[in-house]
Scaffold this motif. Structure first.
Motif, PDB file in Angstrom:
ATOM      1  N   SER A  60       0.832  -1.199   0.000  1.00  0.00           N
ATOM      2  CA  SER A  60       0.000   0.000   0.000  1.00  0.00           C
ATOM      3  C   SER A  60       0.866   1.248   0.000  1.00  0.00           C
ATOM      4  O   SER A  60       0.447   2.320  -0.420  1.00  0.00           O
ATOM      5  CB  SER A  60      -0.919  -0.004   1.222  1.00  0.00           C
ATOM      6  N   CYS A  61       2.104   1.129   0.456  1.00  0.00           N
ATOM      7  CA  CYS A  61       2.984   2.292   0.554  1.00  0.00           C
ATOM      8  C   CYS A  61       4.425   1.812   0.401  1.00  0.00           C
ATOM      9  O   CYS A  61       4.838   0.882   1.083  1.00  0.00           O
ATOM     10  CB  CYS A  61       2.776   2.965   1.908  1.00  0.00           C
ATOM     11  N   LEU A  62       5.163   2.434  -0.492  1.00  0.00           N
ATOM     12  CA  LEU A  62       6.556   2.031  -0.724  1.00  0.00           C
ATOM     13  C   LEU A  62       7.520   2.949   0.023  1.00  0.00           C
ATOM     14  O   LEU A  62       7.217   4.126   0.260  1.00  0.00           O
ATOM     15  CB  LEU A  62       6.886   2.094  -2.221  1.00  0.00           C
ATOM     16  N   HIS A  63       8.672   2.375   0.373  1.00  0.00           N
ATOM     17  CA  HIS A  63       9.766   3.164   0.937  1.00  0.00           C
ATOM     18  C   HIS A  63      11.006   2.943   0.073  1.00  0.00           C
ATOM     19  O   HIS A  63      11.073   1.967  -0.684  1.00  0.00           O
ATOM     20  CB  HIS A  63      10.031   2.750   2.389  1.00  0.00           C
ATOM     21  N   ALA A  64      11.969   3.821   0.231  1.00  0.00           N
ATOM     22  CA  ALA A  64      13.182   3.738  -0.591  1.00  0.00           C
ATOM     23  C   ALA A  64      13.847   2.367  -0.454  1.00  0.00           C
ATOM     24  O   ALA A  64      14.345   1.799  -1.428  1.00  0.00           O
ATOM     25  CB  ALA A  64      14.153   4.857  -0.211  1.00  0.00           C
ATOM     26  N   GLY A  97      14.023   3.731 -13.254  1.00  0.00           N
ATOM     27  CA  GLY A  97      12.600   3.998 -13.104  1.00  0.00           C
ATOM     28  C   GLY A  97      12.328   5.050 -12.041  1.00  0.00           C
ATOM     29  O   GLY A  97      13.253   5.677 -11.513  1.00  0.00           O
ATOM     30  N   VAL A  98      11.036   5.225 -11.770  1.00  0.00           N
ATOM     31  CA  VAL A  98      10.594   6.121 -10.703  1.00  0.00           C
ATOM     32  C   VAL A  98       9.548   5.405  -9.861  1.00  0.00           C
ATOM     33  O   VAL A  98       8.768   4.603 -10.376  1.00  0.00           O
ATOM     34  CB  VAL A  98       9.994   7.448 -11.243  1.00  0.00           C
ATOM     35  N   ALA A  99       9.566   5.696  -8.561  1.00  0.00           N
ATOM     36  CA  ALA A  99       8.575   5.144  -7.640  1.00  0.00           C
ATOM     37  C   ALA A  99       8.116   6.254  -6.720  1.00  0.00           C
ATOM     38  O   ALA A  99       8.901   7.148  -6.388  1.00  0.00           O
ATOM     39  CB  ALA A  99       9.190   4.013  -6.813  1.00  0.00           C
ATOM     40  N   VAL A 100       6.852   6.212  -6.322  1.00  0.00           N
ATOM     41  CA  VAL A 100       6.394   7.129  -5.274  1.00  0.00           C
ATOM     42  C   VAL A 100       6.650   6.449  -3.943  1.00  0.00           C
ATOM     43  O   VAL A 100       6.126   5.365  -3.689  1.00  0.00           O
ATOM     44  CB  VAL A 100       4.902   7.481  -5.432  1.00  0.00           C
ATOM     45  N   VAL A 101       7.497   7.062  -3.113  1.00  0.00           N
ATOM     46  CA  VAL A 101       7.840   6.486  -1.811  1.00  0.00           C
ATOM     47  C   VAL A 101       7.511   7.474  -0.706  1.00  0.00           C
ATOM     48  O   VAL A 101       7.488   8.695  -0.926  1.00  0.00           O
ATOM     49  CB  VAL A 101       9.345   6.110  -1.731  1.00  0.00           C
ATOM     50  N   ASP A 102       7.250   6.908   0.475  1.00  0.00           N
ATOM     51  CA  ASP A 102       7.047   7.747   1.650  1.00  0.00           C
ATOM     52  C   ASP A 102       8.412   8.079   2.237  1.00  0.00           C
ATOM     53  O   ASP A 102       9.200   7.197   2.521  1.00  0.00           O
ATOM     54  CB  ASP A 102       6.185   7.008   2.670  1.00  0.00           C
ATOM     55  N   GLU A 103       8.683   9.372   2.389  1.00  0.00           N
ATOM     56  CA  GLU A 103       9.959   9.810   2.965  1.00  0.00           C
ATOM     57  C   GLU A 103       9.633  10.854   4.024  1.00  0.00           C
ATOM     58  O   GLU A 103       9.113  11.920   3.692  1.00  0.00           O
ATOM     59  CB  GLU A 103      10.851  10.381   1.861  1.00  0.00           C
ATOM     60  N   ALA A 104       9.873  10.510   5.277  1.00  0.00           N
ATOM     61  CA  ALA A 104       9.564  11.423   6.389  1.00  0.00           C
ATOM     62  C   ALA A 104       8.097  11.868   6.343  1.00  0.00           C
ATOM     63  O   ALA A 104       7.784  13.030   6.589  1.00  0.00           O
ATOM     64  CB  ALA A 104      10.500  12.631   6.366  1.00  0.00           C
ATOM     65  N   GLY A 105       7.195  10.918   5.994  1.00  0.00           N
ATOM     66  CA  GLY A 105       5.769  11.196   6.034  1.00  0.00           C
ATOM     67  C   GLY A 105       5.213  11.917   4.827  1.00  0.00           C
ATOM     68  O   GLY A 105       4.027  12.204   4.775  1.00  0.00           O
ATOM     69  N   LEU A 176      15.755  11.779  -4.693  1.00  0.00           N
ATOM     70  CA  LEU A 176      14.411  11.999  -4.157  1.00  0.00           C
ATOM     71  C   LEU A 176      13.898  13.358  -4.616  1.00  0.00           C
ATOM     72  O   LEU A 176      14.606  14.362  -4.500  1.00  0.00           O
ATOM     73  CB  LEU A 176      14.423  11.956  -2.625  1.00  0.00           C
ATOM     74  N   VAL A 177      12.680  13.377  -5.149  1.00  0.00           N
ATOM     75  CA  VAL A 177      12.086  14.604  -5.673  1.00  0.00           C
ATOM     76  C   VAL A 177      10.686  14.726  -5.070  1.00  0.00           C
ATOM     77  O   VAL A 177       9.896  13.789  -5.188  1.00  0.00           O
ATOM     78  CB  VAL A 177      11.961  14.528  -7.213  1.00  0.00           C
ATOM     79  N   PRO A 178      10.340  15.837  -4.413  1.00  0.00           N
ATOM     80  CA  PRO A 178       8.976  15.970  -3.861  1.00  0.00           C
ATOM     81  C   PRO A 178       7.918  15.836  -4.964  1.00  0.00           C
ATOM     82  O   PRO A 178       8.124  16.299  -6.079  1.00  0.00           O
ATOM     83  CB  PRO A 178       8.953  17.386  -3.276  1.00  0.00           C
ATOM     84  N   VAL A 179       6.800  15.194  -4.653  1.00  0.00           N
ATOM     85  CA  VAL A 179       5.727  15.002  -5.634  1.00  0.00           C
ATOM     86  C   VAL A 179       4.888  16.269  -5.736  1.00  0.00           C
ATOM     87  O   VAL A 179       4.500  16.848  -4.726  1.00  0.00           O
ATOM     88  CB  VAL A 179       4.835  13.815  -5.216  1.00  0.00           C
TER      89      VAL A 179
END
Ligand code: MN
Length: 269
Positions: A60-64, A97-105, A176-179
């Motif tokens: 449900s949520c990816l991390h680096a 590639g690119v992934a949407v990851v949770d980084e510091a919330g 890491l790039v903010p969405v």
């Protein structure tokens, strides 16, 4: 809630007998892998990479760490397969590639790369390469010994300096790039970038009406330019589910509007 919309296209090209590129589009991750190796085993290496990343589709949520662990799993799978089947020795693959990851919330794009496939950010009609090629010619350009134009025709242009299938395991570059709403990324194999320059790529994407059309247009243009290699492209964008702000609707925004295609076969008889 961040939703990623993606569109992919691949083609064997006009010269090669088989397509050794593989790609994967998951809800929160897209990647391209460009396989290589003797005896046409490159397709095995790139497919093993896709297999190693597929379990991330159920999270449900990816991390680096999930991404770097999948990179390690892919490398191990390729090394093991080559050890078990000597005819596959030396096979390898790029992965990017690119992934949407949770980084510091907060959601961030994690851009990752090993090899000379590329991730671009498309913004304001410009394609900006985010990844650094792991190749002999990229090192020669960085050292100021040849120009980027020289690199496109240089005899060493296909020599990559980092790939999956190596021992010790290669480390992926990551950024890491903010969405943000309206983000648009292109992930592609060198079958695209050896045929089209960055300005041509940006132009084709920007004038296409949506990401599916853009993916198809890029592959078609690479084939028209010669199709010397397998070509694979993925466009990934943030599909913002907040109502569109029509006052500031730009051409870029139209690429990210959620669309629904009603196929005739979906209509009950
Ligand atoms: Mn290639």
């Amino acid at each position: 809630m961040i939703q990623v919309a993606s569109a992919a296209a691949t083609h064997v090209g006009r010269v090669r007998p088989t397509n050794e590129d593989s790609y994967l589009t998951l809800p929160d991750l897209v990647l391209v892998a460009d396989g290589m190796g003797g005896h046409a085993c490159g397709d095995v290496a790139s497919a093993l990479t896709v297999t190693a990343f597929e379990p991330l589709g159920t999270r449900s949520c990816l991390h680096a760490d999930d991404v770097t662990e999948a990179v390690d799993r892919a490398n191990q799978a390729i090394v093991s397969e080559a050890l078990a089947h000597p005819e596959k020795a030396g096979m390898g693959t790029t992965v990017t590639g690119v992934a949407v990851v949770d980084e510091a919330g907060a959601p961030h794009w994690l851009v990752f790369n090993i090899g000379d496939s590329r991730v671009y950010r498309i913004e304001g009609g410009v394609a900006r390469q985010l990844t650094v090629d792991h190749s002999e010619v990229a090192e020669l350009v960085a050292a100021g010994r040849i120009t980027p134009d020289d690199a496109r025709v240089h005899p060493l242009r296909n020599v990559i300096t980092r790939s999956l299938g190596m021992s010790p395991p290669p480390v992926a570059d990551t950024w890491l790039v903010p969405v943000e709403p309206g983000d648009l990324f292109l992930v592609c194999s060198d079958g695209l970038t050896n045929e089209l320059d960055d300005a041509e790529i940006a132009e084709l994407v920007t004038r296409s009406g949506d990401i599916e059309a853009a993916a198809a247009a890029l592959v078609e243009a690479a084939l028209a330019a010669g199709g010397h290699d397998n070509v694979t492209v993925i466009l990934a964008s943030t599909a913002d589910d907040r109502p569109a702000d029509t006052d500031s609707l730009s051409e870029t925004d139209t690429l990210t509007l959620p669309r629904k295609n009603l196929d005739a076969s979906d209509v009950p008889a």
